[in-house]
Scaffold this active site. Structure first.
Site, PDB file in Angstrom:
ATOM      1  N   ASP A  22      -2.957 -25.634  -2.360  1.00  0.00           N
ATOM      2  CA  ASP A  22      -2.337 -24.320  -2.595  1.00  0.00           C
ATOM      3  C   ASP A  22      -1.047 -24.400  -3.409  1.00  0.00           C
ATOM      4  O   ASP A  22      -0.076 -23.693  -3.130  1.00  0.00           O
ATOM      5  CB  ASP A  22      -2.053 -23.609  -1.257  1.00  0.00           C
ATOM      6  N   LYS A  25      -2.917 -24.636  -8.627  1.00  0.00           N
ATOM      7  CA  LYS A  25      -3.729 -25.379  -9.602  1.00  0.00           C
ATOM      8  C   LYS A  25      -4.418 -24.451 -10.582  1.00  0.00           C
ATOM      9  O   LYS A  25      -4.471 -24.718 -11.778  1.00  0.00           O
ATOM     10  CB  LYS A  25      -4.828 -26.153  -8.851  1.00  0.00           C
ATOM     11  N   GLY A  26      -4.952 -23.336 -10.052  1.00  0.00           N
ATOM     12  CA  GLY A  26      -5.762 -22.421 -10.867  1.00  0.00           C
ATOM     13  C   GLY A  26      -5.053 -22.016 -12.151  1.00  0.00           C
ATOM     14  O   GLY A  26      -5.654 -22.003 -13.219  1.00  0.00           O
ATOM     15  N   HIS A  51      -9.595 -19.885  -5.418  1.00  0.00           N
ATOM     16  CA  HIS A  51      -8.612 -19.529  -6.436  1.00  0.00           C
ATOM     17  C   HIS A  51      -8.861 -18.098  -6.900  1.00  0.00           C
ATOM     18  O   HIS A  51      -9.992 -17.627  -6.934  1.00  0.00           O
ATOM     19  CB  HIS A  51      -8.628 -20.502  -7.620  1.00  0.00           C
ATOM     20  N   THR A  52      -7.764 -17.434  -7.221  1.00  0.00           N
ATOM     21  CA  THR A  52      -7.860 -16.044  -7.629  1.00  0.00           C
ATOM     22  C   THR A  52      -7.859 -15.993  -9.146  1.00  0.00           C
ATOM     23  O   THR A  52      -7.034 -16.615  -9.796  1.00  0.00           O
ATOM     24  CB  THR A  52      -6.651 -15.259  -7.079  1.00  0.00           C
ATOM     25  N   ARG A 154     -25.862 -41.221   5.914  1.00  0.00           N
ATOM     26  CA  ARG A 154     -27.098 -41.459   5.150  1.00  0.00           C
ATOM     27  C   ARG A 154     -28.228 -40.489   5.495  1.00  0.00           C
ATOM     28  O   ARG A 154     -29.400 -40.786   5.359  1.00  0.00           O
ATOM     29  CB  ARG A 154     -27.577 -42.915   5.338  1.00  0.00           C
ATOM     30  N   GLN A 254      -7.969 -28.915  -3.050  1.00  0.00           N
ATOM     31  CA  GLN A 254      -7.068 -29.312  -1.956  1.00  0.00           C
ATOM     32  C   GLN A 254      -5.887 -30.138  -2.497  1.00  0.00           C
ATOM     33  O   GLN A 254      -5.478 -29.946  -3.621  1.00  0.00           O
ATOM     34  CB  GLN A 254      -7.825 -30.068  -0.852  1.00  0.00           C
ATOM     35  N   THR A 361      -9.139 -17.899   3.612  1.00  0.00           N
ATOM     36  CA  THR A 361      -9.102 -17.428   5.005  1.00  0.00           C
ATOM     37  C   THR A 361      -8.083 -16.317   5.249  1.00  0.00           C
ATOM     38  O   THR A 361      -8.061 -15.753   6.342  1.00  0.00           O
ATOM     39  CB  THR A 361      -8.721 -18.605   5.928  1.00  0.00           C
ATOM     40  N   LYS A 390       5.876 -22.817  -9.061  1.00  0.00           N
ATOM     41  CA  LYS A 390       6.543 -21.766  -8.266  1.00  0.00           C
ATOM     42  C   LYS A 390       8.047 -21.997  -8.103  1.00  0.00           C
ATOM     43  O   LYS A 390       8.625 -21.709  -7.048  1.00  0.00           O
ATOM     44  CB  LYS A 390       5.852 -21.649  -6.919  1.00  0.00           C
TER      45      LYS A 390
HETATM   46  P1  IMP Z   1     -11.967 -28.186   6.060  1.00  0.00           P
HETATM   47  O1  IMP Z   1     -11.777 -28.693   4.679  1.00  0.00           O
HETATM   48  O2  IMP Z   1     -12.513 -26.785   6.104  1.00  0.00           O
HETATM   49  O3  IMP Z   1     -12.741 -29.141   6.914  1.00  0.00           O
HETATM   50  O4  IMP Z   1     -10.517 -28.072   6.761  1.00  0.00           O
HETATM   51  C1  IMP Z   1      -9.760 -29.218   7.134  1.00  0.00           C
HETATM   52  C2  IMP Z   1      -8.273 -28.966   6.945  1.00  0.00           C
HETATM   53  O5  IMP Z   1      -7.981 -28.849   5.564  1.00  0.00           O
HETATM   54  C3  IMP Z   1      -7.755 -27.673   7.600  1.00  0.00           C
HETATM   55  O6  IMP Z   1      -6.434 -27.894   8.068  1.00  0.00           O
HETATM   56  C4  IMP Z   1      -7.741 -26.684   6.452  1.00  0.00           C
HETATM   57  O7  IMP Z   1      -6.800 -25.653   6.651  1.00  0.00           O
HETATM   58  C5  IMP Z   1      -7.331 -27.600   5.309  1.00  0.00           C
HETATM   59  N1  IMP Z   1      -7.811 -27.112   4.003  1.00  0.00           N
HETATM   60  C6  IMP Z   1      -9.038 -27.212   3.493  1.00  0.00           C
HETATM   61  N2  IMP Z   1      -9.101 -26.671   2.268  1.00  0.00           N
HETATM   62  C7  IMP Z   1      -7.868 -26.246   1.974  1.00  0.00           C
HETATM   63  C8  IMP Z   1      -7.284 -25.624   0.812  1.00  0.00           C
HETATM   64  O8  IMP Z   1      -7.921 -25.366  -0.224  1.00  0.00           O
HETATM   65  N3  IMP Z   1      -5.960 -25.358   0.914  1.00  0.00           N
HETATM   66  C9  IMP Z   1      -5.215 -25.650   2.010  1.00  0.00           C
HETATM   67  N4  IMP Z   1      -5.714 -26.219   3.101  1.00  0.00           N
HETATM   68  C10 IMP Z   1      -7.028 -26.513   3.086  1.00  0.00           C
END
Ligand code: IMP
Length: 496
Positions: A22, A25-26, A51-52, A154, A254, A361, A390
Site C-alpha cells: 500500500d 505502486k499503482g 489498485h484504484t 505438490r 504487497q 477490504t 506520499k
Molecule cells: P493474505 O495475503 O490474504 O493471506 O493476507 C496475509 C496478510 O497480508 C494479512 O495481514 C493481510 O492484511 C496482508 N496483505 C495481503 N495483501 C495485502 C496488500 O495488498 N496490502 C496490505 N496488506 C496485505
C-alpha cells in the site's frame, strides 16, 4: 544521471514495495507504463492486492488485472505471470468492468502455469481464520495462503488445467481430499455460512455431505476456462524472448515486509513480494532486472495483525483498526489534528490525510512513522534505489519523527552463536516476530516544512526542511532516492 534520462537505456524496470504494501505502486506503474514500457507484467500475489485506476473520471478498483491495462489500446501487452495466485472468477469480473467502460484488453496474456485459485482455497482461508480467533493473521480471505500451500505440497492446480476437463476433475478430487478431512473437525454451520458467501457464488459449490460439490466446480471452472482460453499462454517464454528487445515493466504486489521469506512471519502473505519473487514469478532471474525501484512511503502503514514498532498509538491503534473501516471510522472520530500531542490522534489524522483504507477490504490501515531499520533490511534484498511516496501527506506536520534505530527490550534471545540482550542497539531490523515486537524505536525528530509541496516538481524548489528530511534518510541508510511523490496524480513527482 537523472532517472528520466537513465531509463532510456534500460530494458527492464521493476517497481516493488519496501514496506507492508500500500505504498502507491499503482501510480508509479502507471507512470512507467505510459511513458516507457512495451510490456507490463505481474508475477506475485493475487486478488489480495488492489489498485484504484481512473477511467473517464470514474474510479475503478482492480485486484488482478495490472494497472497497465489502460495502455492496451496503445498495443502494450499486459501479463499475469506464473507466480500469481489467479482466481478466474475475479479475472472475468474485472474484464466485465473493463468491457462496460470500453477499455480494451486484446493484448492480455495469462500464464498457463499460474496458480489456480479454486473455491476450496477461499473456504480454507476463511474457516481457518475464524478458528484462530484472537491469534488470526487478518488475511484478505482471497484464498492466497491455501493456494500457495497446495503448490508447495505438490497438489496445486495450474491455470491451464481448466482447459482439460478430465485432468481438471482428477486433480480437483486429489486436491479436495485433505481439505474435506480438515473441515470435518470444524463447525459445520460455519463452513456452510462461508460457502454461501457471494465470493463462493452463494452456495453453488456447497454439498451438505462432502462440503464440496465436485460436479458444480468442474462445470463452472471449465466454463471459465473456455471464456479465458485465448489469453492463456506460455508467458515465461514470452518474457524471456522479449528480454533485450522490448521494454518490460515488472509490477510488484504487497511489500517485502509482508513476504514469507523476508517478512514478519506469520503475519505475512504466502508469496515472496521482493524482486527475487517477482523475477521468478515472470520466468526470470533477479539479475535480469536492470533497475529495481523500491517504494517507501514517507510514513508507514500496515493492514492486519503483526508487529509494527513505530505505530502511532501502538496496541490501541491496532485494536481500533481491527474494528474500523472506511465507512464507520469518521462517524466516531472527526477532525483529528496531525500535530496533536496525542500520538493515536496523529495516526488517525495521517490515515485520513493519506486516505489509508484498504482497496480490497476497506479496512482502516494502521499508521506509523518511517522506520529506517526496516528500510535497511528491505534494501539488503531490493537494492538501494528507492521512491519516496506520499511525501506531501506530511506537509502540515510541525515535526517529522523518523525511527533511526531500535533498542531491544525483550528477554535474552539466542541468535546463532550470539545472544541478543536487553538494551542492545539494532540498526538493521531482524524480522523474527519475537524480536521485532520487543524493539523500542529511537526517533530522530526533524523540523517539518509546513509548506504545500504538491505543486513542486524540482528538488531545488523544495523547502529546506523537506530537503533536510530527504538528506537524513539518504545519510542514514545509503539509499538513492530517485523519485519523490507529492500527490496522487501521475504528474505529481520530483525526479531526483
Ligand atoms: P493474505 O495475503 O490474504 O493471506 O493476507 C496475509 C496478510 O497480508 C494479512 O495481514 C493481510 O492484511 C496482508 N496483505 C495481503 N495483501 C495485502 C496488500 O495488498 N496490502 C496490505 N496488506 C496485505
Amino acid at each position: 544521471m537523472a532517472l528520466i534520462e537513465e531509463i532510456n537505456d534500460l530494458y527492464t524496470i521493476a517497481v516493488v514495495c519496501n514496506q507492508w504494501g500500500d505504498t502507491g505502486k499503482g501510480k508509479f506503474v502507471d507512470l512507467f507504463a505510459s511513458v516507457w514500457a512495451d510490456i507490463i507484467a505481474r508475477g506475485t500475489g493475487g486478488a489480495n492486492a488492489g489498485h484504484t485506476m481512473k477511467v473517464l473520471e470514474e474510479s475503478l478498483i482492480m485486484h488482478l488485472i495490472p494497472s497497465g491495462i489502460l495502455h492496451d489500446r496503445d498495443g502494450k501487452v499486459n501479463v499475469l505471470g506464473n507466480g500469481m495466485a489467479l482466481d478466474p472468477r475475479i479475472i472475468l469480473e474485472e474484464l466485465a468492468e473493463l468491457d462496460k467502460r470500453g477499455v480494451s484488453y486484446d493484448n492480455l496474456m495469462i500464464a498457463r502455469n499460474g496458480k489456480l485459485v479454486l473455491p476450496q482455497h477461499l473456504v480454507m482461508d476463511r474457516c481457518k481464520e475464524s478458528e484462530l480467533g484472537e491469534t488470526k493473521i487478518g488475511t484478505t480471505g482471497r484464498g492466497i495462503g491455501p493456494v500457495y500451500t497446495d503448490h508447495a505440497q505438490r497438489i496445486g492446480l495450474e491455470f491451464n488445467d481448466m482447459l482439460n476437463k478430465d485432468v481438471f476433475s482428477r486433480n480437483l478430487k486429489k486436491n479436495l481430499a485433505d481439505k474435506v478431512k480438515l473441515l470435518r473437525f470444524m463447525d459445520p454451520d460455519k463452513v456452510k455460512e462461508v460457502m454461501h458467501h457471494e465470493h463462493l457464488l452463494n452456495g453453488r459449490f456447497y454439498d451438505p455431505k462432502n462440503f464440496f460439490d465436485v460436479d458444480a466446480i468442474v462445470e463452472t471452472y471449465t466454463g471459465y476456462g473456455k471464456e479465458l482460453r485465448h489469453m492463456i499462454t506460455d508467458t515465461d517464454k514470452f518474457i524471456q524472448q522479449s528480454l533485450g528487445k522490448k521494454r518490460i515493466l515488472f509490477e510488484g504486489a504487497q511489500g517485502l515486509l509482508l513476504g514469507n521469506d523476508y517478512g514478519s512471519v506469520p503475519f505475512v502473505t504466502s508469496s515472496d513480494p521482493t524482486i527475487r519473487g517477482l523475477a521468478k514469478g515472470v520466468g526470470l532471474n533477479d539479475d535480469d532486472v536492470d533497475l529495481v525501484l523500491g517504494i517507501v512511503k514517507a510514513y508507514m502503514t500496515r493492514v492486519g495483525e503483526g508487529p509494527f514498532p513505530t505505530e502511532y498509538g501502538g496496541a490501541e491503534s491496532a485494536r481500533w483498526c481491527d474494528k474500523h473501516n472506511r465507512f464507520n471510522e469518521r462517524d466516531e472520530y472527526n477532525n483529528p489534528s496531525i500535530n496533536s500531542g496525542d500520538e493515536f490522534e496523529r495516526g488517525v489524522a495521517i490515515r485520513y490525510k493519506g486516505d489509508e483504507f484498504g482497496a480490497t477490504t476497506n479496512r482502516s490501515r494502521r499508521t506509523g512513522r518511517l522506520d529506517l531499520p526496516l528500510l535497511r533490511h528491505a534494501m539488503t534484498i531490493n537494492r538501494e534505489n528507492i521512491i519516496i511516496s506520499k511525501f506531501d501527506v506530511l506537509d502540515e506536520c510541525e515535526n517529522i519523527e523518523i525511527c533511526d534505530h531500535y533498542v531491544y527490550t525483550g528477554p535474552e534471545y539466542n541468535l546463532g552463536n550470539k545472544v541478543l540482550k536487553d538494551g542492545e542497539r539494532i540498526d538493521v531490523a531482524n524480522m523474527k516476530t519475537e524480536i521485532l515486537s520487543s524493539c523500542r524505536p529511537v526517533y530522530e525528530v526533524l523540523e517539518g516544512w509546513m509548506t504545500d509541496t504538491t505543486c513542486i516538481r524540482d528538488r531545488a524548489d523544495l523547502p529546506l526542511n523537506a530537503r533536510k528530511t530527504l538528506d537524513y534518510i539518504v545519510k542514514r541508510t545509503g539509499a538513492e532516492i530517485r523519485i519523490v511523490g507529492v500527490g496522487p496524480e501521475r504528474s505529481q513527482n520530483i525526479f531526483m
